[in-house]
Design a protein around this motif. Structure first.
Motif, PDB file in Angstrom:
ATOM      1  N   THR A  37       0.842  -1.193   0.000  1.00 41.83           N
ATOM      2  CA  THR A  37       0.000   0.000   0.000  1.00 41.83           C
ATOM      3  C   THR A  37       0.869   1.230   0.000  1.00 41.83           C
ATOM      4  OG1 THR A  37      -0.090  -0.015   2.419  1.00 41.83           O
ATOM      5  CG2 THR A  37      -1.881  -1.125   1.237  1.00 41.83           C
ATOM      6  N   SER A  38       0.301   2.319  -0.490  1.00 41.76           N
ATOM      7  CA  SER A  38       1.055   3.563  -0.561  1.00 41.76           C
ATOM      8  C   SER A  38       1.002   4.302   0.764  1.00 41.76           C
ATOM      9  CB  SER A  38       0.449   4.453  -1.665  1.00 41.76           C
ATOM     10  OG  SER A  38       1.055   5.709  -1.675  1.00 41.76           O
ATOM     11  N   LYS A  39       2.099   5.001   1.066  1.00 44.83           N
ATOM     12  CA  LYS A  39       2.145   5.860   2.239  1.00 44.83           C
ATOM     13  C   LYS A  39       2.232   7.307   1.791  1.00 44.83           C
ATOM     14  CE  LYS A  39       4.713   2.472   5.020  1.00 44.83           C
ATOM     15  NZ  LYS A  39       5.959   2.270   5.801  1.00 44.83           N
ATOM     16  N   SER A  40       2.000   8.183   2.717  1.00 51.92           N
ATOM     17  CA  SER A  40       2.172   9.591   2.412  1.00 51.92           C
ATOM     18  C   SER A  40       3.634   9.877   2.130  1.00 51.92           C
ATOM     19  CB  SER A  40       1.705  10.453   3.599  1.00 51.92           C
ATOM     20  OG  SER A  40       2.150  11.778   3.459  1.00 51.92           O
ATOM     21  N   SER A  41       3.898  10.717   1.122  1.00 48.13           N
ATOM     22  CA  SER A  41       5.279  11.049   0.787  1.00 48.13           C
ATOM     23  C   SER A  41       5.971  11.752   1.938  1.00 48.13           C
ATOM     24  CB  SER A  41       5.310  11.932  -0.473  1.00 48.13           C
ATOM     25  OG  SER A  41       4.591  13.122  -0.238  1.00 48.13           O
ATOM     26  N   ASN A  42       5.229  12.413   2.800  1.00 45.75           N
ATOM     27  CA  ASN A  42       5.841  13.094   3.933  1.00 45.75           C
ATOM     28  C   ASN A  42       6.437  12.096   4.930  1.00 45.75           C
ATOM     29  OD1 ASN A  42       5.118  15.610   2.942  1.00 45.75           O
ATOM     30  ND2 ASN A  42       3.104  15.549   3.925  1.00 45.75           N
ATOM     31  N   ASP A  43       5.905  10.861   4.947  1.00 46.10           N
ATOM     32  CA  ASP A  43       6.427   9.836   5.844  1.00 46.10           C
ATOM     33  C   ASP A  43       7.648   9.151   5.252  1.00 46.10           C
ATOM     34  OD1 ASP A  43       4.316  10.380   7.514  1.00 46.10           O
ATOM     35  OD2 ASP A  43       3.031   8.839   6.617  1.00 46.10           O
ATOM     36  N   HIS A  44       7.908   9.389   4.006  1.00 46.88           N
ATOM     37  CA  HIS A  44       8.910   8.594   3.298  1.00 46.88           C
ATOM     38  C   HIS A  44      10.153   9.395   2.942  1.00 46.88           C
ATOM     39  CE1 HIS A  44      10.667   5.800   0.443  1.00 46.88           C
ATOM     40  NE2 HIS A  44      10.670   6.774  -0.448  1.00 46.88           N
ATOM     41  N   ASP A  45      10.007  10.491   2.266  1.00 45.69           N
ATOM     42  CA  ASP A  45      11.149  11.172   1.684  1.00 45.69           C
ATOM     43  C   ASP A  45      10.783  12.627   1.432  1.00 45.69           C
ATOM     44  OD1 ASP A  45      13.423  11.901   0.420  1.00 45.69           O
ATOM     45  OD2 ASP A  45      13.267  10.483  -1.236  1.00 45.69           O
ATOM     46  N   THR A  46      11.561  13.526   1.999  1.00 45.07           N
ATOM     47  CA  THR A  46      11.285  14.949   1.807  1.00 45.07           C
ATOM     48  C   THR A  46      12.127  15.539   0.689  1.00 45.07           C
ATOM     49  OG1 THR A  46      12.947  15.555   3.467  1.00 45.07           O
ATOM     50  CG2 THR A  46      10.663  15.258   4.233  1.00 45.07           C
ATOM     51  N   LYS A  47      12.929  14.714   0.038  1.00 43.91           N
ATOM     52  CA  LYS A  47      13.770  15.211  -1.047  1.00 43.91           C
ATOM     53  C   LYS A  47      12.913  15.679  -2.217  1.00 43.91           C
ATOM     54  CE  LYS A  47      17.913  12.461  -0.133  1.00 43.91           C
ATOM     55  NZ  LYS A  47      18.838  11.426  -0.672  1.00 43.91           N
ATOM     56  N   ILE A  48      13.440  16.645  -2.935  1.00 36.18           N
ATOM     57  CA  ILE A  48      12.800  17.080  -4.167  1.00 36.18           C
ATOM     58  C   ILE A  48      13.779  16.881  -5.312  1.00 36.18           C
ATOM     59  CG2 ILE A  48      11.285  18.734  -3.028  1.00 36.18           C
ATOM     60  CD1 ILE A  48      13.172  20.951  -4.034  1.00 36.18           C
ATOM     61  N   TYR A  49      13.219  16.637  -6.489  1.00 31.76           N
ATOM     62  CA  TYR A  49      14.026  16.415  -7.687  1.00 31.76           C
ATOM     63  C   TYR A  49      13.610  17.430  -8.740  1.00 31.76           C
ATOM     64  CZ  TYR A  49      15.176  12.011  -5.409  1.00 31.76           C
ATOM     65  OH  TYR A  49      15.609  11.064  -4.510  1.00 31.76           O
ATOM     66  N   GLU A  50      14.569  18.086  -9.322  1.00 32.48           N
ATOM     67  CA  GLU A  50      14.292  19.095 -10.336  1.00 32.48           C
ATOM     68  C   GLU A  50      14.656  18.522 -11.706  1.00 32.48           C
ATOM     69  OE1 GLU A  50      15.146  23.845 -11.173  1.00 32.48           O
ATOM     70  OE2 GLU A  50      16.432  22.739  -9.791  1.00 32.48           O
ATOM     71  N   LEU A  51      13.663  18.435 -12.567  1.00 37.69           N
ATOM     72  CA  LEU A  51      13.857  17.949 -13.930  1.00 37.69           C
ATOM     73  C   LEU A  51      13.900  19.161 -14.855  1.00 37.69           C
ATOM     74  CD1 LEU A  51      13.845  15.604 -16.052  1.00 37.69           C
ATOM     75  CD2 LEU A  51      11.353  15.832 -16.094  1.00 37.69           C
ATOM     76  N   ARG A  52      15.034  19.380 -15.458  1.00 36.45           N
ATOM     77  CA  ARG A  52      15.212  20.539 -16.339  1.00 36.45           C
ATOM     78  C   ARG A  52      15.443  20.066 -17.769  1.00 36.45           C
ATOM     79  NH1 ARG A  52      16.108  25.214 -13.121  1.00 36.45           N
ATOM     80  NH2 ARG A  52      16.787  26.359 -14.957  1.00 36.45           N
ATOM     81  N   THR A  53      14.791  20.725 -18.714  1.00 36.32           N
ATOM     82  CA  THR A  53      14.946  20.428 -20.135  1.00 36.32           C
ATOM     83  C   THR A  53      15.285  21.716 -20.868  1.00 36.32           C
ATOM     84  OG1 THR A  53      13.282  18.668 -19.973  1.00 36.32           O
ATOM     85  CG2 THR A  53      13.870  19.424 -22.176  1.00 36.32           C
ATOM     86  N   TYR A  54      16.379  21.688 -21.612  1.00 36.77           N
ATOM     87  CA  TYR A  54      16.805  22.844 -22.397  1.00 36.77           C
ATOM     88  C   TYR A  54      16.719  22.500 -23.882  1.00 36.77           C
ATOM     89  CZ  TYR A  54      18.951  24.619 -18.058  1.00 36.77           C
ATOM     90  OH  TYR A  54      19.182  25.053 -16.779  1.00 36.77           O
ATOM     91  N   TYR A  55      16.132  23.406 -24.647  1.00 33.09           N
ATOM     92  CA  TYR A  55      16.018  23.254 -26.088  1.00 33.09           C
ATOM     93  C   TYR A  55      17.079  24.148 -26.730  1.00 33.09           C
ATOM     94  CZ  TYR A  55      11.539  21.360 -24.577  1.00 33.09           C
ATOM     95  OH  TYR A  55      10.566  20.625 -23.954  1.00 33.09           O
ATOM     96  N   VAL A  56      18.093  23.528 -27.309  1.00 32.42           N
ATOM     97  CA  VAL A  56      19.267  24.251 -27.787  1.00 32.42           C
ATOM     98  C   VAL A  56      19.142  24.534 -29.284  1.00 32.42           C
ATOM     99  CG1 VAL A  56      21.795  24.243 -27.847  1.00 32.42           C
ATOM    100  CG2 VAL A  56      20.592  22.984 -26.040  1.00 32.42           C
ATOM    101  N   LYS A  57      19.594  25.701 -29.697  1.00 36.62           N
ATOM    102  CA  LYS A  57      19.617  26.020 -31.122  1.00 36.62           C
ATOM    103  C   LYS A  57      20.544  25.033 -31.820  1.00 36.62           C
ATOM    104  CE  LYS A  57      18.793  30.930 -30.270  1.00 36.62           C
ATOM    105  NZ  LYS A  57      19.351  32.305 -30.344  1.00 36.62           N
ATOM    106  N   PRO A  58      20.092  24.430 -32.931  1.00 37.15           N
ATOM    107  CA  PRO A  58      20.901  23.387 -33.578  1.00 37.15           C
ATOM    108  C   PRO A  58      22.346  23.799 -33.855  1.00 37.15           C
ATOM    109  CG  PRO A  58      18.716  23.434 -34.541  1.00 37.15           C
ATOM    110  CD  PRO A  58      18.790  24.617 -33.601  1.00 37.15           C
ATOM    111  N   LYS A  59      22.550  25.018 -34.349  1.00 41.55           N
ATOM    112  CA  LYS A  59      23.910  25.429 -34.723  1.00 41.55           C
ATOM    113  C   LYS A  59      24.813  25.606 -33.510  1.00 41.55           C
ATOM    114  CE  LYS A  59      22.957  30.449 -34.762  1.00 41.55           C
ATOM    115  NZ  LYS A  59      22.994  31.669 -35.592  1.00 41.55           N
ATOM    116  N   ALA A  60      24.218  25.758 -32.325  1.00 44.43           N
ATOM    117  CA  ALA A  60      25.011  26.014 -31.123  1.00 44.43           C
ATOM    118  C   ALA A  60      25.165  24.787 -30.236  1.00 44.43           C
ATOM    119  CB  ALA A  60      24.368  27.157 -30.322  1.00 44.43           C
ATOM    120  N   PHE A  61      24.638  23.642 -30.665  1.00 39.85           N
ATOM    121  CA  PHE A  61      24.590  22.494 -29.760  1.00 39.85           C
ATOM    122  C   PHE A  61      25.980  22.033 -29.317  1.00 39.85           C
ATOM    123  CE2 PHE A  61      23.902  18.116 -28.405  1.00 39.85           C
ATOM    124  CZ  PHE A  61      22.803  18.279 -27.589  1.00 39.85           C
TER     125      PHE A  61
END
Length: 480
Positions: A37-61
């Protein structure tokens, strides 16, 4: 259209490790154990994860990647933990995806404050790389309380990022089914992590998987198809929508459809559909360069099926389809091309500055239709794309199989495919006509064929969106 959130599994990427992060070289030998069964996330892990996506100009990749390689350590030194940094090989090309881990929001604020005061970071990296970007996205995620984020068991291969928009109010049911089925799936390979978005597109689940290769991914997912608990989690669970009056799946797992998987038993051939958006002022120069150098890619064991310019739809676009016997063959061909100085210096480096965007989708043909050259040449092509209702692919396919023979009495499609990487749950059909007037005539006649019109009518409720564009074959296209 059904009043449900549409799936965002189109953010399905094939990722390569690009900049060293903790997930790119670590190993873990322990197996996954999931609670019932699932538990509350507060009981498990307070970490946060940041997912970042960058769209780069082809000529500058290239410059962007070199700059990032030299300076990314400054962000890690500022108390930001880099878990992984990848480039996108299939999906949106010229994108980078990175995941950062923080113990709390307070730690993230302090880390960002420290970076903003680091003159080397600001002057040597930020000011330079911002000019290279078209767009940036940032999502904040919480780990699922019933699954521990961990480094991949296998390294040096590829990653698959799967993103699901869940039906509103059905997150707990989705979790329940995944918790039941995932232990079986983990006998073959374990996900690196399972998250839910806190900021960004809400009500979204994210899973990151690691494989030794794309061929290894096919093998594992085929074996997973035989696991009852996992296939039931992926296929069988349906949620009744009172406001719709029909059934819909709360998550999209196209790869676990029996019909979809059978295509691997039928034909290991893969097709790469590439679309380039070209800056209007460079379109003529781009086409001349491509005409002069595209043979080098064909010489590297990549089989060009067709190369077209867009006549109606997105203008100043080119669309090309390449055929490979396997993912391994594609890898070898791309490796050979990257070492071809003529290709890299006289073509790639020149065209990148001419492009606005590049997209790459991987397609597989179903076992019931053979990809074939067009019966008529020198005319026009129509590329039709159908985004299917979640969980309705098999039903849609059955209707098409019943109706297509009637339609083929007038003209046959060049090919029918489903996306393997790119926007998920999408069917693609390519048609060839002598002219647009010929297309109008044939489609009008098709409306009088009962078997076809019934199939089309019954398919409509199974589609959420359809898109069509007209293509003209180039002089160097094998399919004319």
């Amino acid at each position: 259209m059904a009043l449900i959130l549409r799936n965002r599994a189109g953010r399905l990427l094939r990722l390569r490790g690009a900049v060293v992060g903790s997930w790119l070289h670590s190993h873990l030998s322990t197996s996954t154990m999931l609670p019932q069964t699932s538990k509350s996330s507060n009981d498990h892990d307070t970490k946060i994860y940041e997912l970042r996506t960058y769209y780069v100009k082809p000529k500058a990749f290239g410059d962007f990647m070199n700059l990032t390689h030299e300076n990314i350590h400054l962000k890690s030194d500022s108390n930001s933990k880099l878990n992984g940094y990848w480039t996108s090989d299939i999906g949106g090309v010229n994108e980078v995806t990175h995941i950062w881990e923080y113990d709390s929001y307070a730690q993230r604020v302090e880390a960002r404050k420290g970076l903003s005061q680091d003159k080397n970071w600001i002057n040597d990296y930020i000011k330079k790389m911002l000019k290279m970007l078209d767009k940036q996205e940032c999502w904040v995620m919480n780990a699922a309380p019933w699954y521990k984020v961990k480094p991949p068991l296998s390294t040096g291969g590829v990653y698959e990022l799967r993103v699901y928009d869940l039906v509103l109010g059905k997150k707990e049911q989705w979790e329940h089914r995944i918790i039941q089925g995932l232990p079986d799936r983990c006998k073959l390979s374990e996900p690196v992590g399972v998250w839910f978005t806190e900021f960004g597109p809400v009500n979204t689940a994210i899973m990151l998987w690691s494989y030794q290769s794309l061929d290894d991914r096919i093998r594992i997912r085929n074996e997973a198809q035989q696991m009852e608990e996992w296939t039931e989690a992926g296929e069988s669970y349906k949620v009744k929508q009172d406001t719709i009056g029909g059934d819909c799946l709360p998550f999209e797992n196209r790869a676990f459809s029996k019909t979809s998987q059978s295509s691997h038993d039928h034909d290991m051939t893969i097709y790469e559909l590439r679309t380039y958006s070209v800056k209007p002022k460079y379109f003529g120069d781009f086409m001349k360069l491509t005409r002069d150098y595209i043979h080098l890619k064909s010489d590297s064991n990549s089989k060009l099926k067709g190369y077209w310019t867009s006549e109606i739809g997105g203008l100043n676009e080119v669309t090309h389809i390449w055929e490979y016997d396997s993912y391994a063959q594609r890898e070898e061909a791309r490796k050979a091309l990257s070492q071809d100085e003529n290709w890299m210096n006289n073509y790639v480096k020149k065209i990148l500055k001419m492009l606005v965007k590049q997209d790459s989708w991987i397609l597989t043909a179903p076992p019931w239709y053979e990809v074939k050259p067009p019966l008529t040449t020198g005319g026009v092509y129509e590329l039709r794309m159908y985004e299917l209702v979640l969980g309705k692919k098999e039903e849609w396919e059955k209707k098409i199989i019943e109706g297509l023979p009637h339609r083929c009495k007038l003209c046959e499609p060049v090919g029918v495919w489903y996306t393997e990487f790119g926007p998920q749950n999408t069917a693609i059909m390519l048609w060839s006509y002598k002219s647009l007037d010929d297309r109008v005539r044939i489609r009008n006649e098709a409306k009088q064929i009962k078997g076809w019109t019934e199939a089309v009518r019954e398919c409509l409720p199974l589609e959420t969106r359809a898109y069509s564009k007209v293509l003209k074959p180039t002089e160097f296209s094998p399919w004319k």
